[in-house]
Design a protein around this motif. Structure first.
Motif, mmCIF file in Angstrom:
data_model
loop_
_atom_site.group_PDB
_atom_site.id
_atom_site.type_symbol
_atom_site.label_atom_id
_atom_site.label_comp_id
_atom_site.label_asym_id
_atom_site.label_seq_id
_atom_site.Cartn_x
_atom_site.Cartn_y
_atom_site.Cartn_z
ATOM 1 N N THR A 12 20.473 54.246 20.389
ATOM 2 C CA THR A 12 20.550 53.321 21.517
ATOM 3 C C THR A 12 19.291 52.454 21.587
ATOM 4 O O THR A 12 18.250 52.811 21.051
ATOM 5 C CB THR A 12 20.676 54.067 22.868
ATOM 6 N N VAL A 13 19.429 51.325 22.279
ATOM 7 C CA VAL A 13 18.287 50.476 22.604
ATOM 8 C C VAL A 13 18.396 50.151 24.088
ATOM 9 O O VAL A 13 19.348 49.511 24.524
ATOM 10 C CB VAL A 13 18.274 49.165 21.782
ATOM 11 N N GLY A 14 17.421 50.644 24.860
ATOM 12 C CA GLY A 14 17.359 50.302 26.272
ATOM 13 C C GLY A 14 16.765 48.916 26.414
ATOM 14 O O GLY A 14 15.817 48.563 25.700
ATOM 15 N N VAL A 15 17.327 48.113 27.335
ATOM 16 C CA VAL A 15 16.890 46.731 27.495
ATOM 17 C C VAL A 15 16.494 46.472 28.948
ATOM 18 O O VAL A 15 17.233 46.819 29.873
ATOM 19 C CB VAL A 15 18.012 45.736 27.100
ATOM 20 N N ALA A 16 15.324 45.858 29.121
ATOM 21 C CA ALA A 16 14.856 45.417 30.434
ATOM 22 C C ALA A 16 14.410 43.961 30.307
ATOM 23 O O ALA A 16 14.006 43.522 29.229
ATOM 24 C CB ALA A 16 13.695 46.283 30.922
ATOM 25 N N LEU A 21 8.697 35.197 37.299
ATOM 26 C CA LEU A 21 7.275 35.178 37.650
ATOM 27 C C LEU A 21 6.468 36.230 36.894
ATOM 28 O O LEU A 21 5.262 36.337 37.083
ATOM 29 C CB LEU A 21 7.102 35.384 39.159
ATOM 30 N N LEU A 22 7.143 37.010 36.058
ATOM 31 C CA LEU A 22 6.509 38.071 35.265
ATOM 32 C C LEU A 22 5.847 39.139 36.132
ATOM 33 O O LEU A 22 4.788 39.666 35.798
ATOM 34 C CB LEU A 22 5.496 37.485 34.270
ATOM 35 N N LEU A 23 6.513 39.472 37.241
ATOM 36 C CA LEU A 23 5.987 40.492 38.144
ATOM 37 C C LEU A 23 6.701 41.828 38.004
ATOM 38 O O LEU A 23 6.069 42.877 38.077
ATOM 39 C CB LEU A 23 6.079 40.024 39.605
ATOM 40 N N THR A 24 8.025 41.777 37.831
ATOM 41 C CA THR A 24 8.795 43.018 37.812
ATOM 42 C C THR A 24 9.747 43.077 36.627
ATOM 43 O O THR A 24 10.180 42.055 36.103
ATOM 44 C CB THR A 24 9.636 43.171 39.104
ATOM 45 N N ALA A 25 10.064 44.306 36.245
ATOM 46 C CA ALA A 25 11.011 44.568 35.159
ATOM 47 C C ALA A 25 12.298 45.131 35.746
ATOM 48 O O ALA A 25 12.255 45.993 36.624
ATOM 49 C CB ALA A 25 10.405 45.570 34.177
ATOM 50 N N GLN A 26 13.422 44.646 35.259
ATOM 51 C CA GLN A 26 14.728 45.154 35.676
ATOM 52 C C GLN A 26 15.489 45.625 34.442
ATOM 53 O O GLN A 26 15.605 44.873 33.469
ATOM 54 C CB GLN A 26 15.565 44.078 36.386
ATOM 55 N N GLY A 27 15.995 46.850 34.508
ATOM 56 C CA GLY A 27 16.818 47.355 33.415
ATOM 57 C C GLY A 27 18.170 46.683 33.456
ATOM 58 O O GLY A 27 18.775 46.585 34.523
ATOM 59 N N ARG A 124 17.461 52.749 29.434
ATOM 60 C CA ARG A 124 17.288 51.517 30.210
ATOM 61 C C ARG A 124 16.078 51.640 31.137
ATOM 62 O O ARG A 124 15.273 50.715 31.254
ATOM 63 C CB ARG A 124 18.558 51.223 31.016
ATOM 64 N N ILE A 125 15.925 52.805 31.762
ATOM 65 C CA ILE A 125 14.789 53.017 32.664
ATOM 66 C C ILE A 125 13.488 53.086 31.873
ATOM 67 O O ILE A 125 12.461 52.538 32.292
ATOM 68 C CB ILE A 125 15.016 54.277 33.523
ATOM 69 N N ALA A 126 13.524 53.728 30.700
ATOM 70 C CA ALA A 126 12.329 53.766 29.846
ATOM 71 C C ALA A 126 11.922 52.351 29.434
ATOM 72 O O ALA A 126 10.731 52.025 29.399
ATOM 73 C CB ALA A 126 12.576 54.644 28.624
ATOM 74 N N ALA A 127 12.895 51.488 29.132
ATOM 75 C CA ALA A 127 12.600 50.092 28.796
ATOM 76 C C ALA A 127 11.908 49.393 29.969
ATOM 77 O O ALA A 127 10.994 48.589 29.771
ATOM 78 C CB ALA A 127 13.875 49.353 28.399
ATOM 79 N N CYS A 128 12.322 49.742 31.192
ATOM 80 C CA CYS A 128 11.673 49.178 32.386
ATOM 81 C C CYS A 128 10.209 49.603 32.455
ATOM 82 O O CYS A 128 9.330 48.789 32.752
ATOM 83 C CB CYS A 128 12.381 49.633 33.654
ATOM 84 N N PHE A 129 9.949 50.884 32.195
ATOM 85 C CA PHE A 129 8.571 51.377 32.225
ATOM 86 C C PHE A 129 7.721 50.699 31.150
ATOM 87 O O PHE A 129 6.568 50.345 31.389
ATOM 88 C CB PHE A 129 8.521 52.897 32.049
ATOM 89 N N LEU A 131 8.211 47.676 29.786
ATOM 90 C CA LEU A 131 8.003 46.290 30.180
ATOM 91 C C LEU A 131 7.082 46.187 31.388
ATOM 92 O O LEU A 131 6.186 45.343 31.424
ATOM 93 C CB LEU A 131 9.345 45.603 30.456
ATOM 94 N N GLN A 132 7.258 47.042 32.385
ATOM 95 C CA GLN A 132 6.422 46.969 33.582
ATOM 96 C C GLN A 132 4.968 47.263 33.248
ATOM 97 O O GLN A 132 4.055 46.614 33.772
ATOM 98 C CB GLN A 132 6.918 47.931 34.669
ATOM 99 N N GLY A 133 4.731 48.204 32.331
ATOM 100 C CA GLY A 133 3.359 48.467 31.886
ATOM 101 C C GLY A 133 2.723 47.239 31.266
ATOM 102 O O GLY A 133 1.555 46.919 31.526
ATOM 103 N N TYR A 134 3.487 46.527 30.468
ATOM 104 C CA TYR A 134 2.980 45.311 29.827
ATOM 105 C C TYR A 134 2.747 44.207 30.866
ATOM 106 O O TYR A 134 1.722 43.515 30.821
ATOM 107 C CB TYR A 134 3.949 44.853 28.739
#
Length: 144
Positions: A12-16, A21-27, A124-129, A131-134
């Protein structure tokens, strides 16, 4: 401009996707494939999402070992990065993804999601983490 975050797994590939505005990540989804080495449809779907969301950069999770070394899974992720860059023409930033799956599991437990239902959401949630870290890193660099 938006940034895409990817959690690349064996099947699988989780996508966020970031907000504009580059503030938040959404799965947004989990791309599934039948075999680990079959990436044609996965790449095609990623390209569709890049176009749909007007993505200009990709952040890909790098699964480092806890002792900061790179194992077989990290090597596969680096190959996937090269394929993504070649196919999409976008810059792909590798981002340390250690403990993102653990964090995703914890969030789902706290939300009351039953164990048997967590697997369908974890990537999907891991992809959010990832992206949000970045995104948080970018904001910190901007404020220096």
């Amino acid at each position: 401009m938006r940034i895409m975050g990817l959690d690349f797994g064996s099947k699988t590939v989780g996508v966020a996707i970031s907000d504009a505005l580059l503030l938040t990540a959404q799965g947004i989804e989990i791309i599934e494939r039948k075999e680990e080495n079959k990436l044609r449809k996965t790449m095609a779907r990623i390209e569709e999402l890049i176009e749909e969301y007007e993505v200009q950069e990709i952040v890909l999770g790098l699964p480092k070992n806890m002792n900061d070394t790179l194992g077989a899974r990290a090597e596969l992720s680096m190959e996937f990065k090269e394929n993504l860059e070649r196919r999409t023409g976008l810059h792909v930033k590798m981002w340390d993804e250690r403990l993102t799956t653990v964090a995703a599991d914890k969030v789902m437990m706290e939300a009351g999601i039953r164990r048997e239902n967590r697997k369908q959401h974890v990537d999907r949630i891991a992809a959010c983490f990832i992206l949000q870290g970045y995104l948080d890193y970018l904001k910190n660099e901007e404020n220096k």
